[in-house]
Structures are given as structure tokens and as C-alpha cells.
Design a protein around this motif. Structure first.
Motif, mmCIF file in Angstrom:
data_model
loop_
_atom_site.group_PDB
_atom_site.id
_atom_site.type_symbol
_atom_site.label_atom_id
_atom_site.label_comp_id
_atom_site.label_asym_id
_atom_site.label_seq_id
_atom_site.Cartn_x
_atom_site.Cartn_y
_atom_site.Cartn_z
ATOM 1 N N GLU A 20 1.490 6.022 86.439
ATOM 2 C CA GLU A 20 0.432 5.227 85.812
ATOM 3 C C GLU A 20 -0.890 5.472 86.513
ATOM 4 O O GLU A 20 -0.922 5.859 87.681
ATOM 5 C CB GLU A 20 0.737 3.724 85.894
ATOM 6 C CG GLU A 20 1.717 3.233 84.875
ATOM 7 C CD GLU A 20 1.828 1.726 84.911
ATOM 8 O OE1 GLU A 20 1.701 1.116 83.837
ATOM 9 O OE2 GLU A 20 2.046 1.154 85.991
ATOM 10 N N MET A 21 -1.974 5.248 85.799
ATOM 11 C CA MET A 21 -3.298 5.380 86.398
ATOM 12 C C MET A 21 -4.135 4.165 86.067
ATOM 13 O O MET A 21 -4.010 3.590 84.989
ATOM 14 C CB MET A 21 -3.974 6.665 85.951
ATOM 15 C CG MET A 21 -4.125 6.822 84.474
ATOM 16 S SD MET A 21 -4.549 8.490 84.005
ATOM 17 C CE MET A 21 -3.015 9.316 84.309
ATOM 18 N N ARG A 22 -4.988 3.787 87.008
ATOM 19 C CA ARG A 22 -5.895 2.654 86.822
ATOM 20 C C ARG A 22 -7.179 3.185 86.207
ATOM 21 O O ARG A 22 -7.769 4.154 86.684
ATOM 22 C CB ARG A 22 -6.185 1.983 88.155
ATOM 23 C CG ARG A 22 -7.148 0.813 88.053
ATOM 24 C CD ARG A 22 -7.344 0.147 89.398
ATOM 25 N NE ARG A 22 -6.161 -0.567 89.811
ATOM 26 C CZ ARG A 22 -5.875 -1.825 89.466
ATOM 27 N NH1 ARG A 22 -6.707 -2.493 88.699
ATOM 28 N NH2 ARG A 22 -4.780 -2.399 89.876
ATOM 29 N N ALA A 63 -9.126 -4.117 84.814
ATOM 30 C CA ALA A 63 -8.716 -2.720 84.644
ATOM 31 C C ALA A 63 -7.670 -2.592 83.542
ATOM 32 O O ALA A 63 -7.094 -3.568 83.074
ATOM 33 C CB ALA A 63 -8.157 -2.170 85.944
ATOM 34 N N VAL A 64 -7.430 -1.338 83.145
ATOM 35 C CA VAL A 64 -6.357 -0.994 82.216
ATOM 36 C C VAL A 64 -5.454 -0.010 82.944
ATOM 37 O O VAL A 64 -5.936 0.920 83.599
ATOM 38 C CB VAL A 64 -6.912 -0.352 80.927
ATOM 39 C CG1 VAL A 64 -5.792 0.112 80.019
ATOM 40 C CG2 VAL A 64 -7.831 -1.308 80.196
ATOM 41 N N LEU A 65 -4.138 -0.206 82.841
ATOM 42 C CA LEU A 65 -3.180 0.733 83.409
ATOM 43 C C LEU A 65 -2.643 1.588 82.270
ATOM 44 O O LEU A 65 -2.125 1.063 81.280
ATOM 45 C CB LEU A 65 -2.047 -0.012 84.111
ATOM 46 C CG LEU A 65 -2.469 -0.942 85.237
ATOM 47 C CD1 LEU A 65 -1.247 -1.625 85.836
ATOM 48 C CD2 LEU A 65 -3.251 -0.208 86.304
ATOM 49 N N LEU A 66 -2.797 2.906 82.413
ATOM 50 C CA LEU A 66 -2.384 3.839 81.359
ATOM 51 C C LEU A 66 -1.211 4.689 81.822
ATOM 52 O O LEU A 66 -1.150 5.091 82.991
ATOM 53 C CB LEU A 66 -3.501 4.797 81.008
ATOM 54 C CG LEU A 66 -4.615 4.345 80.092
ATOM 55 C CD1 LEU A 66 -5.533 5.510 79.761
ATOM 56 C CD2 LEU A 66 -4.092 3.727 78.818
ATOM 57 N N SER A 67 -0.316 4.977 80.904
ATOM 58 C CA SER A 67 0.768 5.942 81.112
ATOM 59 C C SER A 67 0.548 7.072 80.115
ATOM 60 O O SER A 67 0.248 6.818 78.946
ATOM 61 C CB SER A 67 2.120 5.303 80.861
ATOM 62 O OG SER A 67 2.342 4.233 81.721
ATOM 63 N N LEU A 68 0.711 8.309 80.593
ATOM 64 C CA LEU A 68 0.526 9.475 79.732
ATOM 65 C C LEU A 68 1.813 10.282 79.658
ATOM 66 O O LEU A 68 2.544 10.372 80.657
ATOM 67 C CB LEU A 68 -0.591 10.368 80.273
ATOM 68 C CG LEU A 68 -1.968 9.734 80.433
ATOM 69 C CD1 LEU A 68 -2.937 10.743 81.043
ATOM 70 C CD2 LEU A 68 -2.501 9.236 79.103
ATOM 71 N N ALA A 69 2.086 10.875 78.520
ATOM 72 C CA ALA A 69 3.249 11.736 78.356
ATOM 73 C C ALA A 69 3.166 12.880 79.351
ATOM 74 O O ALA A 69 2.108 13.492 79.526
ATOM 75 C CB ALA A 69 3.321 12.267 76.932
#
Length: 76
Positions: A20-22, A63-69
């Protein structure tokens, strides 16, 4: 006609151990992260752009926490 890209956030750091990334939202409507399925990551220093599929988005404070394929580790 060329596709127009709109900046809606800036990655600030990795979050946790599972890729995950912030992200700091740069939009007045951070809820739009939950609606977006594809994104382009722009490395400003190298002027490179790489498309990714967003597999998860959740708010954590401002913040938003994103997950990428394809990004399942901190190193990725």
C-alpha cells in the motif's frame, strides 16, 4: 484525440508491508479515489509515466491509502 490526465494525488510514502502507499489528495473530492480503477504514476524527476490498475482505496485521516495491481511488497 489524446487522453487528458488529471492529477488527483501525490504519493508520499509506502504504508505497511503489503504494497500500500500513502497518498496526499490534491483534489477537493477525495472520495473520487474510490471510483477510479486505473491511474498513471508520473515520476517527475525521470519524466516517466506508468499505467496501473487500482485494486483498493481507503481513507486514513486526511490521506488515502492505495493498493495497485502488481504491488504487493514495500519494495514494489
Amino acid at each position: 484525440m489524446a487522453e487528458r490526465l488529471v492529477v488527483i494525488g501525490e504519493i508520499t510514502r509506502a504504508h505497511g508491508l503489503h504494497g500500500e502507499m500513502r497518498v496526499t489528495p490534491l483534489t477537493d473530492h477525495p472520495e473520487r479515489f474510490a471510483e477510479v480503477t486505473d491511474c498513471v504514476l508520473w515520476d517527475q524527476a525521470r519524466d516517466t509515466r506508468e499505467p496501473f490498475r487500482i485494486t483498493g482505496a481507503r481513507r486514513q485521516g486526511a490521506a488515502v491509502l492505495l493498493s495497485l495491481a502488481g504491488c504487493s511488497t514495500v519494495e514494489a
